[in-house]
Design a protein around this motif. Sequence first.
Motif, PDB file in Angstrom:
ATOM      1  N   ASP A  29       3.979  16.364 -23.682  1.00  0.00           N
ATOM      2  CA  ASP A  29       3.647  15.587 -24.880  1.00  0.00           C
ATOM      3  C   ASP A  29       4.912  15.195 -25.644  1.00  0.00           C
ATOM      4  O   ASP A  29       5.022  14.077 -26.149  1.00  0.00           O
ATOM      5  CB  ASP A  29       2.727  16.373 -25.806  1.00  0.00           C
ATOM      6  CG  ASP A  29       1.320  16.525 -25.238  1.00  0.00           C
ATOM      7  OD1 ASP A  29       0.951  15.741 -24.336  1.00  0.00           O
ATOM      8  OD2 ASP A  29       0.593  17.427 -25.693  1.00  0.00           O
ATOM      9  N   LEU A  30       5.861  16.115 -25.732  1.00  0.00           N
ATOM     10  CA  LEU A  30       7.113  15.805 -26.425  1.00  0.00           C
ATOM     11  C   LEU A  30       7.879  14.708 -25.690  1.00  0.00           C
ATOM     12  O   LEU A  30       8.394  13.777 -26.316  1.00  0.00           O
ATOM     13  CB  LEU A  30       7.992  17.055 -26.553  1.00  0.00           C
ATOM     14  CG  LEU A  30       7.492  18.135 -27.487  1.00  0.00           C
ATOM     15  CD1 LEU A  30       8.418  19.352 -27.430  1.00  0.00           C
ATOM     16  CD2 LEU A  30       7.363  17.642 -28.906  1.00  0.00           C
ATOM     17  N   TYR A  31       7.941  14.823 -24.378  1.00  0.00           N
ATOM     18  CA  TYR A  31       8.661  13.804 -23.606  1.00  0.00           C
ATOM     19  C   TYR A  31       7.997  12.438 -23.771  1.00  0.00           C
ATOM     20  O   TYR A  31       8.671  11.431 -23.985  1.00  0.00           O
ATOM     21  CB  TYR A  31       8.733  14.176 -22.119  1.00  0.00           C
ATOM     22  CG  TYR A  31       9.394  13.092 -21.311  1.00  0.00           C
ATOM     23  CD1 TYR A  31      10.771  12.914 -21.358  1.00  0.00           C
ATOM     24  CD2 TYR A  31       8.645  12.216 -20.537  1.00  0.00           C
ATOM     25  CE1 TYR A  31      11.390  11.891 -20.646  1.00  0.00           C
ATOM     26  CE2 TYR A  31       9.246  11.199 -19.830  1.00  0.00           C
ATOM     27  CZ  TYR A  31      10.620  11.035 -19.886  1.00  0.00           C
ATOM     28  OH  TYR A  31      11.224  10.022 -19.192  1.00  0.00           O
ATOM     29  N   ARG A  32       6.680  12.398 -23.674  1.00  0.00           N
ATOM     30  CA  ARG A  32       5.953  11.133 -23.816  1.00  0.00           C
ATOM     31  C   ARG A  32       6.242  10.512 -25.185  1.00  0.00           C
ATOM     32  O   ARG A  32       6.530   9.314 -25.289  1.00  0.00           O
ATOM     33  CB  ARG A  32       4.452  11.363 -23.634  1.00  0.00           C
ATOM     34  CG  ARG A  32       3.645  10.089 -23.559  1.00  0.00           C
ATOM     35  CD  ARG A  32       2.153  10.330 -23.281  1.00  0.00           C
ATOM     36  NE  ARG A  32       1.920  11.300 -22.230  1.00  0.00           N
ATOM     37  CZ  ARG A  32       1.369  12.507 -22.414  1.00  0.00           C
ATOM     38  NH1 ARG A  32       0.983  12.887 -23.594  1.00  0.00           N
ATOM     39  NH2 ARG A  32       1.182  13.329 -21.420  1.00  0.00           N
ATOM     40  N   MET A  33       6.190  11.339 -26.231  1.00  0.00           N
ATOM     41  CA  MET A  33       6.450  10.839 -27.581  1.00  0.00           C
ATOM     42  C   MET A  33       7.892  10.332 -27.696  1.00  0.00           C
ATOM     43  O   MET A  33       8.144   9.266 -28.255  1.00  0.00           O
ATOM     44  CB  MET A  33       6.194  11.942 -28.608  1.00  0.00           C
ATOM     45  CG  MET A  33       6.479  11.516 -30.032  1.00  0.00           C
ATOM     46  SD  MET A  33       5.531  10.088 -30.569  1.00  0.00           S
ATOM     47  CE  MET A  33       3.917  10.774 -30.606  1.00  0.00           C
ATOM     48  N   ALA A  34       8.841  11.080 -27.167  1.00  0.00           N
ATOM     49  CA  ALA A  34      10.245  10.666 -27.237  1.00  0.00           C
ATOM     50  C   ALA A  34      10.472   9.386 -26.453  1.00  0.00           C
ATOM     51  O   ALA A  34      11.199   8.491 -26.907  1.00  0.00           O
ATOM     52  CB  ALA A  34      11.147  11.784 -26.719  1.00  0.00           C
ATOM     53  N   LEU A  35       9.863   9.268 -25.292  1.00  0.00           N
ATOM     54  CA  LEU A  35      10.034   8.075 -24.473  1.00  0.00           C
ATOM     55  C   LEU A  35       9.479   6.849 -25.181  1.00  0.00           C
ATOM     56  O   LEU A  35      10.123   5.797 -25.226  1.00  0.00           O
ATOM     57  CB  LEU A  35       9.359   8.253 -23.112  1.00  0.00           C
ATOM     58  CG  LEU A  35       9.478   7.068 -22.153  1.00  0.00           C
ATOM     59  CD1 LEU A  35      10.940   6.773 -21.836  1.00  0.00           C
ATOM     60  CD2 LEU A  35       8.710   7.366 -20.867  1.00  0.00           C
ATOM     61  N   TYR A  36       8.294   6.963 -25.746  1.00  0.00           N
ATOM     62  CA  TYR A  36       7.712   5.827 -26.453  1.00  0.00           C
ATOM     63  C   TYR A  36       8.476   5.513 -27.730  1.00  0.00           C
ATOM     64  O   TYR A  36       8.554   4.364 -28.138  1.00  0.00           O
ATOM     65  CB  TYR A  36       6.235   6.067 -26.769  1.00  0.00           C
ATOM     66  CG  TYR A  36       5.342   5.818 -25.585  1.00  0.00           C
ATOM     67  CD1 TYR A  36       5.180   4.536 -25.069  1.00  0.00           C
ATOM     68  CD2 TYR A  36       4.670   6.852 -24.969  1.00  0.00           C
ATOM     69  CE1 TYR A  36       4.369   4.299 -23.975  1.00  0.00           C
ATOM     70  CE2 TYR A  36       3.854   6.627 -23.873  1.00  0.00           C
ATOM     71  CZ  TYR A  36       3.705   5.349 -23.386  1.00  0.00           C
ATOM     72  OH  TYR A  36       2.907   5.125 -22.308  1.00  0.00           O
ATOM     73  N   THR A  37       9.036   6.517 -28.371  1.00  0.00           N
ATOM     74  CA  THR A  37       9.793   6.275 -29.598  1.00  0.00           C
ATOM     75  C   THR A  37      11.146   5.652 -29.304  1.00  0.00           C
ATOM     76  O   THR A  37      11.561   4.704 -29.966  1.00  0.00           O
ATOM     77  CB  THR A  37       9.988   7.601 -30.375  1.00  0.00           C
ATOM     78  OG1 THR A  37       8.704   8.138 -30.689  1.00  0.00           O
ATOM     79  CG2 THR A  37      10.760   7.375 -31.660  1.00  0.00           C
ATOM     80  N   LEU A  38      11.840   6.175 -28.304  1.00  0.00           N
ATOM     81  CA  LEU A  38      13.205   5.728 -28.018  1.00  0.00           C
ATOM     82  C   LEU A  38      13.267   4.646 -26.945  1.00  0.00           C
ATOM     83  O   LEU A  38      14.216   3.866 -26.915  1.00  0.00           O
ATOM     84  CB  LEU A  38      14.063   6.921 -27.592  1.00  0.00           C
ATOM     85  CG  LEU A  38      14.184   8.038 -28.623  1.00  0.00           C
ATOM     86  CD1 LEU A  38      14.915   9.222 -28.027  1.00  0.00           C
ATOM     87  CD2 LEU A  38      14.862   7.530 -29.886  1.00  0.00           C
ATOM     88  N   GLY A  39      12.293   4.633 -26.049  1.00  0.00           N
ATOM     89  CA  GLY A  39      12.243   3.614 -25.017  1.00  0.00           C
ATOM     90  C   GLY A  39      13.219   3.808 -23.877  1.00  0.00           C
ATOM     91  O   GLY A  39      13.395   2.927 -23.056  1.00  0.00           O
ATOM     92  N   ASN A  40      13.848   4.959 -23.798  1.00  0.00           N
ATOM     93  CA  ASN A  40      14.866   5.193 -22.789  1.00  0.00           C
ATOM     94  C   ASN A  40      14.662   6.589 -22.198  1.00  0.00           C
ATOM     95  O   ASN A  40      14.752   7.581 -22.926  1.00  0.00           O
ATOM     96  CB  ASN A  40      16.241   5.069 -23.448  1.00  0.00           C
ATOM     97  CG  ASN A  40      17.373   5.319 -22.500  1.00  0.00           C
ATOM     98  OD1 ASN A  40      17.480   6.392 -21.929  1.00  0.00           O
ATOM     99  ND2 ASN A  40      18.246   4.329 -22.361  1.00  0.00           N
ATOM    100  N   GLN A  42      16.482   8.633 -20.342  1.00  0.00           N
ATOM    101  CA  GLN A  42      17.580   9.591 -20.484  1.00  0.00           C
ATOM    102  C   GLN A  42      17.677  10.123 -21.910  1.00  0.00           C
ATOM    103  O   GLN A  42      17.857  11.325 -22.121  1.00  0.00           O
ATOM    104  CB  GLN A  42      18.926   8.954 -20.078  1.00  0.00           C
ATOM    105  CG  GLN A  42      19.026   8.612 -18.616  1.00  0.00           C
ATOM    106  CD  GLN A  42      18.300   7.310 -18.247  1.00  0.00           C
ATOM    107  OE1 GLN A  42      18.057   6.447 -19.072  1.00  0.00           O
ATOM    108  NE2 GLN A  42      17.939   7.205 -16.980  1.00  0.00           N
ATOM    109  N   ASP A  43      17.559   9.215 -22.891  1.00  0.00           N
ATOM    110  CA  ASP A  43      17.595   9.660 -24.281  1.00  0.00           C
ATOM    111  C   ASP A  43      16.398  10.537 -24.612  1.00  0.00           C
ATOM    112  O   ASP A  43      16.517  11.514 -25.351  1.00  0.00           O
ATOM    113  CB  ASP A  43      17.650   8.466 -25.231  1.00  0.00           C
ATOM    114  CG  ASP A  43      19.007   7.786 -25.246  1.00  0.00           C
ATOM    115  OD1 ASP A  43      19.976   8.375 -24.712  1.00  0.00           O
ATOM    116  OD2 ASP A  43      19.113   6.675 -25.790  1.00  0.00           O
ATOM    117  N   ALA A  44      15.234  10.198 -24.042  1.00  0.00           N
ATOM    118  CA  ALA A  44      14.035  11.005 -24.273  1.00  0.00           C
ATOM    119  C   ALA A  44      14.244  12.417 -23.732  1.00  0.00           C
ATOM    120  O   ALA A  44      13.928  13.401 -24.413  1.00  0.00           O
ATOM    121  CB  ALA A  44      12.815  10.353 -23.618  1.00  0.00           C
ATOM    122  N   GLU A  45      14.794  12.525 -22.531  1.00  0.00           N
ATOM    123  CA  GLU A  45      15.074  13.847 -21.956  1.00  0.00           C
ATOM    124  C   GLU A  45      16.063  14.615 -22.829  1.00  0.00           C
ATOM    125  O   GLU A  45      15.896  15.822 -23.056  1.00  0.00           O
ATOM    126  CB  GLU A  45      15.626  13.702 -20.550  1.00  0.00           C
ATOM    127  CG  GLU A  45      14.605  13.237 -19.539  1.00  0.00           C
ATOM    128  CD  GLU A  45      15.224  12.885 -18.183  1.00  0.00           C
ATOM    129  OE1 GLU A  45      16.431  13.132 -17.971  1.00  0.00           O
ATOM    130  OE2 GLU A  45      14.479  12.360 -17.331  1.00  0.00           O
TER     131      GLU A  45
END
Length: 171
Positions: A29-40, A42-45
């Motif tokens: 869930d954290l990764y999904r949220m970070a990916l949608y927020t940042l769009g990248n 590597q940055d999400a990870e």
Amino acid sequence: MELLEQDVAMAREGDRDAFGRLYNGVAADLYRMALYTLGNPQDAEDVVAETFLEAWKGIRGLRDAGSFRQWMMRILSVRCKRRIAGYIRERGSIDIDDYIEDAAPDTTGPRAEVRDAMARLAPEERQIVLLSVLQGYTMREIAEMLELPQGTVSSKLHRTFKKLRRMLEDP
């Protein structure tokens, strides 16, 4: 004692296995949220890893074991905001199209239209929509995570839904 609360209690005492179980319960869930927020990806990870490091260091300070997921989302939100601020500092201005990479393959149809419309939202708008729609958090919980007044979150969500509706009606 509920399993989550038991794992939080054990993690507070330094139990890495308990913290690992907590990690496994919220990482996707954290990764999904970070990916949608940042769009990248590597940055999400990176921000998810930073979130867990910060959580491990601060788990002893978590007062309510039942709010572990919200606490993690709050830490992630702060990390994402810092990352976005870094984008802005590096570029002097932000052009969301420059740093969004599609997480899904190019497709046509309603799903692609929604994904494209979401990509055109400001990061905070996208984050509020995702916390509400995908993660199912209440306005109160989102307000706590983002450290904003509940009324502000509610009005931003309402305005963002109207904005999305306009984008989808007039692509």
